[in-house]
Design a protein around this motif. Structure first.
Motif, PDB file in Angstrom:
ATOM      1  N   ASN A  99       0.676  -1.220  -0.091  1.00  0.00           N
ATOM      2  CA  ASN A  99      -0.066   0.206  -0.103  1.00  0.00           C
ATOM      3  C   ASN A  99       0.782   1.159   0.094  1.00  0.00           C
ATOM      4  O   ASN A  99       0.966   1.802   0.703  1.00  0.00           O
ATOM      5  CB  ASN A  99      -0.886  -0.047   1.251  1.00  0.00           C
ATOM      6  CG  ASN A  99      -1.905   1.079   1.216  1.00  0.00           C
ATOM      7  OD1 ASN A  99      -1.784   1.928   0.421  1.00  0.00           O
ATOM      8  ND2 ASN A  99      -2.822   0.896   2.053  1.00  0.00           N
ATOM      9  N   LYS A 100       1.301   1.718  -1.141  1.00  0.00           N
ATOM     10  CA  LYS A 100       2.126   2.891  -1.200  1.00  0.00           C
ATOM     11  C   LYS A 100       1.448   4.043  -0.562  1.00  0.00           C
ATOM     12  O   LYS A 100       2.266   5.119  -0.265  1.00  0.00           O
ATOM     13  CB  LYS A 100       2.649   3.167  -2.678  1.00  0.00           C
ATOM     14  CG  LYS A 100       1.544   3.016  -3.710  1.00  0.00           C
ATOM     15  CD  LYS A 100       1.646   1.772  -4.622  1.00  0.00           C
ATOM     16  CE  LYS A 100       0.116   1.687  -5.254  1.00  0.00           C
ATOM     17  NZ  LYS A 100       0.192   0.531  -6.093  1.00  0.00           N
ATOM     18  N   GLU A 101       0.188   4.334  -0.696  1.00  0.00           N
ATOM     19  CA  GLU A 101      -0.420   5.489  -0.410  1.00  0.00           C
ATOM     20  C   GLU A 101      -0.306   5.671   1.045  1.00  0.00           C
ATOM     21  O   GLU A 101       0.199   6.808   1.862  1.00  0.00           O
ATOM     22  CB  GLU A 101      -1.897   5.588  -0.713  1.00  0.00           C
ATOM     23  CG  GLU A 101      -2.705   6.864  -0.326  1.00  0.00           C
ATOM     24  CD  GLU A 101      -4.023   6.745  -0.796  1.00  0.00           C
ATOM     25  OE1 GLU A 101      -4.825   5.627  -1.272  1.00  0.00           O
ATOM     26  OE2 GLU A 101      -4.811   7.969  -0.654  1.00  0.00           O
ATOM     27  N   GLY A 155       3.012   1.176 -13.954  1.00  0.00           N
ATOM     28  CA  GLY A 155       2.887   0.198 -15.053  1.00  0.00           C
ATOM     29  C   GLY A 155       1.985   0.486 -15.904  1.00  0.00           C
ATOM     30  O   GLY A 155       1.994   0.389 -17.137  1.00  0.00           O
ATOM     31  N   THR A 156       0.569   1.122 -15.324  1.00  0.00           N
ATOM     32  CA  THR A 156      -0.314   1.422 -15.974  1.00  0.00           C
ATOM     33  C   THR A 156      -0.211   2.400 -17.262  1.00  0.00           C
ATOM     34  O   THR A 156      -0.475   2.248 -18.405  1.00  0.00           O
ATOM     35  CB  THR A 156      -1.458   1.743 -15.164  1.00  0.00           C
ATOM     36  OG1 THR A 156      -1.977   0.731 -14.205  1.00  0.00           O
ATOM     37  CG2 THR A 156      -2.916   2.250 -15.856  1.00  0.00           C
ATOM     38  N   THR A 157       0.443   3.433 -16.847  1.00  0.00           N
ATOM     39  CA  THR A 157       0.723   4.407 -17.788  1.00  0.00           C
ATOM     40  C   THR A 157       1.742   4.046 -18.699  1.00  0.00           C
ATOM     41  O   THR A 157       1.746   4.591 -19.923  1.00  0.00           O
ATOM     42  CB  THR A 157       1.209   5.717 -17.078  1.00  0.00           C
ATOM     43  OG1 THR A 157       2.185   5.339 -15.939  1.00  0.00           O
ATOM     44  CG2 THR A 157       0.058   6.395 -16.223  1.00  0.00           C
ATOM     45  N   ALA A 184      -4.435  -1.584 -13.059  1.00  0.00           N
ATOM     46  CA  ALA A 184      -4.713  -0.156 -12.526  1.00  0.00           C
ATOM     47  C   ALA A 184      -5.060  -0.050 -11.159  1.00  0.00           C
ATOM     48  O   ALA A 184      -5.591  -1.203 -10.745  1.00  0.00           O
ATOM     49  CB  ALA A 184      -5.848   0.317 -13.358  1.00  0.00           C
ATOM     50  N   GLU A 185      -4.891   0.970 -10.575  1.00  0.00           N
ATOM     51  CA  GLU A 185      -5.454   1.072  -9.199  1.00  0.00           C
ATOM     52  C   GLU A 185      -7.307   1.254  -9.401  1.00  0.00           C
ATOM     53  O   GLU A 185      -7.781   1.297 -10.558  1.00  0.00           O
ATOM     54  CB  GLU A 185      -4.977   2.452  -8.708  1.00  0.00           C
ATOM     55  CG  GLU A 185      -3.674   2.847  -8.586  1.00  0.00           C
ATOM     56  CD  GLU A 185      -3.199   1.857  -7.439  1.00  0.00           C
ATOM     57  OE1 GLU A 185      -3.355   1.987  -6.406  1.00  0.00           O
ATOM     58  OE2 GLU A 185      -2.270   0.948  -7.904  1.00  0.00           O
ATOM     59  N   LYS A 186      -7.774   0.972  -8.197  1.00  0.00           N
ATOM     60  CA  LYS A 186      -9.442   1.053  -8.347  1.00  0.00           C
ATOM     61  C   LYS A 186      -9.742   1.965  -8.941  1.00  0.00           C
ATOM     62  O   LYS A 186     -10.655   2.114  -9.845  1.00  0.00           O
ATOM     63  CB  LYS A 186      -9.883   0.717  -6.811  1.00  0.00           C
ATOM     64  CG  LYS A 186      -9.997  -0.376  -6.213  1.00  0.00           C
ATOM     65  CD  LYS A 186     -10.586  -0.421  -4.937  1.00  0.00           C
ATOM     66  CE  LYS A 186     -10.067  -1.769  -4.180  1.00  0.00           C
ATOM     67  NZ  LYS A 186     -10.127  -1.461  -2.796  1.00  0.00           N
ATOM     68  N   LYS A 295       8.686  -6.369 -13.684  1.00  0.00           N
ATOM     69  CA  LYS A 295       7.103  -6.171 -13.645  1.00  0.00           C
ATOM     70  C   LYS A 295       6.809  -5.240 -12.496  1.00  0.00           C
ATOM     71  O   LYS A 295       6.865  -5.829 -11.275  1.00  0.00           O
ATOM     72  CB  LYS A 295       6.164  -7.492 -13.537  1.00  0.00           C
ATOM     73  CG  LYS A 295       6.288  -8.037 -14.936  1.00  0.00           C
ATOM     74  CD  LYS A 295       5.027  -9.167 -14.707  1.00  0.00           C
ATOM     75  CE  LYS A 295       4.728  -9.754 -16.017  1.00  0.00           C
ATOM     76  NZ  LYS A 295       4.077 -10.958 -15.981  1.00  0.00           N
ATOM     77  N   GLY A 296       6.404  -4.279 -12.899  1.00  0.00           N
ATOM     78  CA  GLY A 296       5.915  -3.126 -11.788  1.00  0.00           C
ATOM     79  C   GLY A 296       4.592  -3.283 -11.302  1.00  0.00           C
ATOM     80  O   GLY A 296       4.194  -2.617 -10.433  1.00  0.00           O
ATOM     81  N   ALA A 297       3.729  -4.043 -11.897  1.00  0.00           N
ATOM     82  CA  ALA A 297       2.362  -4.195 -11.405  1.00  0.00           C
ATOM     83  C   ALA A 297       1.770  -5.729 -11.718  1.00  0.00           C
ATOM     84  O   ALA A 297       2.439  -6.354 -12.648  1.00  0.00           O
ATOM     85  CB  ALA A 297       1.342  -3.095 -12.104  1.00  0.00           C
TER      86      ALA A 297
HETATM   87  N1  HSE Z   1      -1.266   0.861 -10.402  1.00  0.00           N
HETATM   88  C1  HSE Z   1       0.021   0.498 -10.199  1.00  0.00           C
HETATM   89  C2  HSE Z   1       0.724   0.488 -11.312  1.00  0.00           C
HETATM   90  C3  HSE Z   1       0.085  -0.752  -9.465  1.00  0.00           C
HETATM   91  O1  HSE Z   1       0.106   0.532 -12.411  1.00  0.00           O
HETATM   92  O2  HSE Z   1       1.975   0.725 -11.453  1.00  0.00           O
HETATM   93  C4  HSE Z   1       1.322  -1.206  -8.761  1.00  0.00           C
HETATM   94  O3  HSE Z   1       1.652  -0.243  -8.192  1.00  0.00           O
END
Ligand code: HSE
Length: 403
Positions: A99-101, A155-157, A184-186, A295-297
């Motif tokens: 949980n990075k937040e 990872g998402t972006t 992606a995050e929620k 792999k970042g996510a």
């Molecule tokens: N939403 C985050 C990402 C998940 O896309 O990188 C991993 O922290």
């Protein structure tokens, strides 16, 4: 038999359970005895799962069970996740999280509580998913001062930008795909507006410099304004566009920390980091550049980092790991105004005004009166002033830093 619990059965939480099942033998070999997930906390009904009998909805069952010594917090957010983490630590249980937040906003407080109760609060999975970065910074690179950290931290972006760069896929379609893949995050706003990467660069800066970098104070720009036109222009300049989180330490000990899209030259190792992969360059004053890639996510990659932290806690039940940073009172964050960057800009308007307005390094032939310009280095505040001036006689349609 070691007993652990998992709080949250979303993408990462279910992955943590799966890793303990899949690699039970290996894990038992490393920690010296079998590890059993005794409880999974989630309000939803998972009774149909083969391990449905492990689910609890009442946190106090975990809190009050002395057999449970290590807990994974993979719920996300800073509400219940904070309360339950604090209560677990106070009950003498180590907590491991992705949980990075929570780590970025209240990490120093939770680390202090952990210290006071002789347990661990660990967060390898909070930055870079499955990439080892926290532990290498704390241990292998510990003898260095960290001069710079620069990474693709979301990872998402990176997935979205890769789709835009190579497949001409629209931003919206690529985002949908990233969500389907569980990257992606929620709420994907945190990804596309850069907040997720911002939390991660804050955690890395906290570790690197030993004092809190508050995500609310760190400059943060996402990728929502990046167009296929910018992607094509970057290509003509021999670059790709990537969202970077950066920390640059100054000689006086202060540091710039920020998240922003950048044009990076195709020769840079960061340029070839694609899809959901993340990469983090760490410059130590003794090692020089060290790069971490992976792999970042994603479910199992992130879960493996949480599970490894849990194993570490089991192994260090007697002697806790010393991880700590200050509460931010050193004010190490330097305002962005003076950070010097070269810039890519897209400008519609008169050429002579553009040449007067910016320190042009190269300028394209205009298409429909739109120029693509690459500038020499200019401080952020100065660039903003000049953009405002150029907007009086034309329109600056994009301005992106070049690394
Ligand atoms: N939403 C985050 C990402 C998940 O896309 O990188 C991993 O922290």
């Amino acid at each position: 038999m070691i007993k652990v619990a998992i709080m949250g059965h979303g993408t990462v939480g279910s992955g943590v359970y799966e890793v303990f099942e899949m690699n039970a033998e290996k894990i038992a070999r490393v920690v010296g005895e079998p590890v059993e997930v005794k409880y999974v906390l989630d309000l939803r009904d998972f009774s149909a799962l083969p391990y449905g009998n492990k689910f609890v909805t009442d946190f106090s069952v975990i809190e009050n069970d002395p057999e449970v010594t290590v807990v994974a917090e993979v719920m996300g957010g800073v509400g219940a996740a904070y309360t339950f983490t604090k209560r677990c630590l106070e009950a003498g249980k180590s907590v491991c999280t992705s949980n990075k937040e929570l780590v970025a906003t209240r990490g120093e407080e939770l680390l202090q509580i952990a210290e006071a109760h002789g347990v661990n609060y660990m967060f390898e999975a909070s930055v870079g998913g499955g990439i080892p970065i926290i532990r290498p910074m704390l241990q292998c690179l510990a003898a260095n001062e960290f001069d710079e950290i620069c990474g693709i931290l979301n990872g998402t972006t990176n997935y979205i930008l890769t789709q835009m760069i190579h497949n001409d896929v629209t931003f919206a379609d690529a985002l949908k795909q990233a969500q389907l893949n569980g990257y992606a995050e929620k709420d994907p706003t945190a990804d596309i507006e850069g907040h997720d990467a911002c939390r991660k660069i804050c955690i890395l800066s906290d570790l690197a410099l030993g004092d809190k970098f508050d995500p609310d104070e760190v400059s943060c720009e996402g990728i929502t304004k990046i167009t296929l036109e910018d992607v094509a222009n970057a290509d003509k300049l021999g670059c790709v566009i990537k969202l970077l989180g950066r920390m640059v330490r100054n000689e006086d000990g202060t540091a710039y920390a920020y998240v922003a899209p950048h044009l990076i030259h195709k020769d840079s190792p960061l340029a070839s980091v694609e899809d959901v992969f993340n990469a983090i360059m760490v410059k130590g004053n003794a090692t020089g550049d060290v790069m971490f890639y992976g792999k970042g996510a994603g479910k199992l990659a992130t879960a493996s980092a949480v599970a490894a932290d849990m194993m570490d806690c089991v192994e260090h039940a007697e002697r806790r790991r010393r991880i700590m940073w200050g509460d931010g009172s050193k004010h190490l964050l330097r305002p962005m105004d003076t950070l010097q960057s070269a810039w890519y800009a897209r400008f519609k308007g008169p050429r002579e005004e553009l040449e007067k307005g910016l320190p042009v390094e190269s300028l394209s032939e205009p298409a429909a009166n739109v120029f693509v310009v690459r500038t020499h280095k200019l401080a952020t505040a100065e660039m903003q002033k000049r953009i405002a001036k150029l907007n009086e006689c034309g329109e600056v349609r994009a301005a992106i830093r070049i690394l």
